[in-house]
Design a protein around this motif. Structure first.
Motif, short mmCIF file in Angstrom:
data_model
loop_
_atom_site.label_atom_id
_atom_site.label_comp_id
_atom_site.label_asym_id
_atom_site.label_seq_id
_atom_site.Cartn_x
_atom_site.Cartn_y
_atom_site.Cartn_z
N VAL B 95 0.83 -1.21 0.00
CA VAL B 95 0.00 0.00 0.00
C VAL B 95 0.87 1.26 0.00
O VAL B 95 0.63 2.21 -0.74
N LEU B 96 1.90 1.25 0.85
CA LEU B 96 2.69 2.47 1.03
C LEU B 96 3.91 2.52 0.10
O LEU B 96 4.74 3.42 0.20
N GLY B 97 3.98 1.54 -0.79
CA GLY B 97 5.10 1.55 -1.73
C GLY B 97 6.43 1.48 -1.01
O GLY B 97 7.31 2.30 -1.22
N GLY B 98 6.55 0.56 -0.12
CA GLY B 98 7.79 0.41 0.67
C GLY B 98 7.51 0.66 2.13
O GLY B 98 6.97 -0.21 2.81
N GLY B 99 7.82 1.84 2.59
CA GLY B 99 7.59 2.16 4.01
C GLY B 99 8.65 1.54 4.90
O GLY B 99 9.61 0.94 4.42
N GLU B 100 8.43 1.68 6.16
CA GLU B 100 9.44 1.31 7.15
C GLU B 100 8.77 0.37 8.16
O GLU B 100 7.68 0.64 8.63
N GLU B 101 9.46 -0.74 8.42
CA GLU B 101 8.88 -1.67 9.38
C GLU B 101 9.11 -1.15 10.79
O GLU B 101 10.23 -0.81 11.16
N ARG B 102 8.05 -1.05 11.58
CA ARG B 102 8.19 -0.65 12.98
C ARG B 102 7.60 -1.72 13.87
O ARG B 102 6.97 -2.67 13.39
N TYR B 103 7.81 -1.56 15.16
CA TYR B 103 7.37 -2.62 16.04
C TYR B 103 6.80 -2.03 17.32
O TYR B 103 7.44 -1.24 17.99
N ALA B 104 5.54 -2.41 17.62
CA ALA B 104 5.01 -2.11 18.95
C ALA B 104 4.73 -3.48 19.55
O ALA B 104 5.64 -4.19 19.91
N GLU B 105 3.45 -3.88 19.58
CA GLU B 105 3.20 -5.26 20.01
C GLU B 105 3.20 -6.21 18.81
O GLU B 105 3.52 -7.38 18.91
N THR B 295 28.58 8.41 28.24
CA THR B 295 28.09 8.24 26.88
C THR B 295 28.32 6.79 26.47
O THR B 295 29.33 6.18 26.81
N THR B 296 27.34 6.27 25.76
CA THR B 296 27.52 4.92 25.20
C THR B 296 26.65 4.83 23.95
O THR B 296 25.93 5.78 23.62
N GLY B 297 26.72 3.72 23.24
CA GLY B 297 25.97 3.58 22.00
C GLY B 297 24.48 3.49 22.26
O GLY B 297 24.04 3.12 23.35
N LYS B 298 23.69 3.89 21.24
CA LYS B 298 22.24 3.80 21.41
C LYS B 298 21.78 2.44 20.92
O LYS B 298 21.95 2.10 19.75
N PRO B 299 21.19 1.63 21.79
CA PRO B 299 20.77 0.29 21.35
C PRO B 299 19.64 0.42 20.31
O PRO B 299 18.82 1.33 20.39
N ASN B 300 19.61 -0.49 19.38
CA ASN B 300 18.63 -0.45 18.29
C ASN B 300 17.35 -1.16 18.73
O ASN B 300 17.07 -2.28 18.32
N ILE B 301 16.60 -0.50 19.60
CA ILE B 301 15.36 -1.08 20.12
C ILE B 301 14.26 -0.04 20.03
O ILE B 301 14.53 1.14 19.79
N VAL B 302 12.99 -0.46 20.19
CA VAL B 302 11.89 0.50 20.04
C VAL B 302 11.99 1.56 21.14
O VAL B 302 12.49 1.29 22.23
N ALA B 303 11.49 2.76 20.82
CA ALA B 303 11.66 3.92 21.69
C ALA B 303 11.15 3.66 23.11
O ALA B 303 11.79 4.01 24.09
#
Lengths: 452, 452
Positions: B95-105, B295-303
């Motif tokens: 539908v969105l011609g690509g878009g970005e996969e996100r994650y909640a539940e 300071t440390t790296g930002k983990p790649n997890i949902v906000a």
């Protein structure tokens, strides 16, 4: 060698150092005789009827080399206090050819006589201790008691105990030492029979130890909360050990234990540990602390009064430092030409900003808190809510221990005469203004017999 | 002007800024229609039978300018979770011609469509909330409830409340904000009838306020200990206000009170307070604090996960600083390219020497205490007795907050993913390594409407 043999050897050596020679003993007897004659002579001239009484260690035979000679001049109880003081001083000065006026409970005269230090002290002639008029009046009774109950062959044991306590730095009942009096040493030997027995018994002592020569009713002990209680056999209402501080009592107990386990001469004659300047500098650097010291004039008051005021001042300043977060590690006072109170700090500087908490949100007078701090020049933030509590960041009154003391010292209850000196002048100084000798003492260990 | 008149004027101005124009509303309707058609089309191609449901503020008409469009794709309950997720993503992407996969539940697709931000979220088609399978399944019921109970003429009140909360910085239920969700705003208006009534009622709120639309049994409230409880009318077991933190709840309450007393536009649109570098420097100097930052790296997890871990990390580090005497005044976390946790300290340095207390003299195992510390390299003094307690001076493990954090950080329970980043690499930095923009935010006030 067994411990027993080592102890015998050490104690023999100690006695050889501290016992007066026969010649010196003879000189003491002669000097005493002359002093008594002189007192009588000068009293007669003045037309007062007084009885000179030899008291203290010379009277009891429990004296070490170079003893002080203490002679009391017993006045009739019919005499007024003013007369007693006046005649006492006059006769004393006449006997000693001047001398120096000193003051304990009465004024008295101190001077030199044939190489001995002499005190001539007026007192009242009393029949029993029940009619005591001042603490000095008790002394002749102590002297009598010891002369009667201490066998001659136990005198060496008294001398050993005195030297042992001197070695530990806790001999003397004066406020400067807060230790064991000579009379208390004699009672210990009368009680336990010998120096060895004192060591063997006292090593097991704990805070609240109760002693007396004759069996007494428990309720006489219960008057006292001192760490060590030794009921005076001549005055059952008195604790002879009341000047002994808790820590000094425990140092004694601990020293008995260590001496029992590992006897060595150092208990009686600790090695003087001369810390070199380099060693001291290294120590200070390693401790990484900061020192703040207060110097002020030395009030012209008797030593007992001075040292109890100094103790009070030290405690009071420690408390105010503690309350403001500048935790003191060590502290000590010194009284030389001036007095100096030294505090070694764990922390010496805080931020200017500090948090100030107000009422919980919706409780108490939130509005006046908000209003006050919105307007205040001391506020470093607007009031805000943190964990439901009204909070504001404000300027601290004292960022450093120096600032704190500079501002607070004149208000503290340091002891009457010290306060007066502080009002005249005081300085807050750092480590660079403290003489090496004092710093070295400041960092001394507590147990002098230990190798350092 | 009366307060009433001032408020009317302000609220009219706010509405003129936030209400979407008629043109925009038309564009939204058209976009939604096309999206729904496209979802249906792609579902049919894949041979799955799904029902697209418009949810969120667009569905309810309670949206501001530039709204997000949320479309749920309701799958039959017979479908497995795996299939739902796979088809959901496939259709979303188509539908969105690509878009970005996100994650909640569930995983879902986010993208742009005709100028609008769009979320296409798979869910199960349920009849009642009693058979909920995940939190997102509740959303359509919320949408239905609001559409049914919020009169059209109250939509402006919802918009005002949302903007009011945005102005305060507490709009949004996500972990980053810990504030009020859009649904909660709608319930407030349904409950109290208007924005004005919300202001007038909420200014009196206190910790533990209990709200519901319909009268409910007390025991439903007693499940919750949140500062604000608003029972969900579509699911009585749920507190819609549970994400709201205590302080954010009280900021809201306090803002209502202040707005009631002194209405001004700044509540909705706080002035951006640009602190100049000079001002910031002056502030920092005046506070006289020290800052230590990690300071440390930002983990790649949902906000939501990231921010709840950051909150945990902040609390944990505050505690360890506090326990070691480095009292933190302020602390905040920032998540940009990296993450940064900043702590402003009241005290940052201690002496190396510190006191270490052992057993009371004669109690506990004094001997092992003495033996241990006589031998220890960490000891800066021999053990001694102070106030009857065995005491020794030893080297501190951490003299500064930096040392403490350097050594302790890897052992702290900071939150799983942050711990992983710390294990890879972290830095302890001072104020000189913190960008001006972050420092300015660090020193921001809590109440944005206040003149600063």
């Amino acid at each position: 060698m067994t411990n027993e043999e080592i102890r015998k050897k050490i104690e023999k050596e100690v006695l050889s150092k501290i016992k007066p020679s026969e010649d010196e003993q003879k000189r003491v007897v002669e000097a005493v005789k002359k002093l008594i004659d002189l007192v009588k002579f000068h009293a007669e001239i003045k037309g007062v009827c007084i009885k000179p009484i030899l008291v203290g260690s010379v009277a009891k035979g429990t004296y070490m080399k170079n003893p002080d000679v203490d002679i009391f001049m017993a006045f009739p109880v019919s005499m007024s206090r003013e007369e007693l003081e006046r005649y006492g001083l006059e006769i004393g000065r006449a006997v000693l050819g001047g001398g120096e006026e000193r003051y304990a409970e009465h004024p008295y005269v101190h001077g030199k006589f044939e190489g001995f230090e002499v005190d001539l002290v007026p007192c009242y002639a009393l029949e029993t201790t029940t009619e005591l008029m001042s603490a000095v009046d008790r002394t002749p009774f102590h002297t009598e008691y010891v002369k009667k109950h201490l066998p001659n062959e136990k005198i060496d044991d008294v001398l050993l105990l005195k030297r042992f306590l001197k070695g530990l730095g806790i001999y003397g009942a004066e406020a400067e030492v807060q230790g064991f009096s000579g009379y208390l040493c004699e009672l210990f030997i009368i009680k336990f029979g010998s120096f060895s027995n004192v060591i063997e018994n006292c090593r097991r002592f704990r805070k609240g130890t109760k002693l007396s020569i004759d069996k007494i009713d428990e309720r006489y002990y219960s008057r006292f909360t001192d760490p060590l209680i030794f009921i005076d056999p001549v005055d059952i209402k008195r604790n002879v050990a009341s000047p002994v501080s808790l820590d000094n009592f425990l140092i004694f107990t601990y020293a008995c234990e260590r001496y029992y386990e590992t006897p060595k001469l150092e208990f009686f004659y600790p090695k003087e540990k001369k810390m070199s300047r380099e060693e001291l500098d290294r120590k200070i650097k390693q401790r990484g602390t900061r020192i703040v010291a207060i110097t002020t004039g030395k009030p012209n008051i008797v030593a007992d009064n001075l040292f109890s005021q100094l103790r009070r001042a030290e405690k009071c300043i420690r408390n105010v430092l503690e309350e403001n977060g500048f935790k003191p590690i060590r502290s000590k006072y010194f009284a030389e030409n001036d007095i100096m109170l030294i505090f070694e700090l764990e922390c010496w500087e805080y931020s200017n900003a500090k948090k100030h908490h107000g009422p919980e949100y919706g409780k108490g007078n939130s509005e006046s808190f908000i209003k006050k701090w919105k307007m205040s020049e001391k506020a470093l933030s607007k009031p805000y809510i943190e964990n439901g509590i009204w909070t504001v960041e404000i300027s601290r009154e004292y960022r450093t221990a120096e600032e704190l003391l500079k501002r607070k010292l004149p208000e503290l209850s340091l002891g009457k005469n010290i306060v007066e000196e502080v009002k005249k002048k005081y300085n807050i100084v750092g480590i660079e203004n403290i003489p090496y000798e004092i710093l070295a003492k400041f960092y001394e260990g507590q147990f002098r017999w230990e190798d350092c």
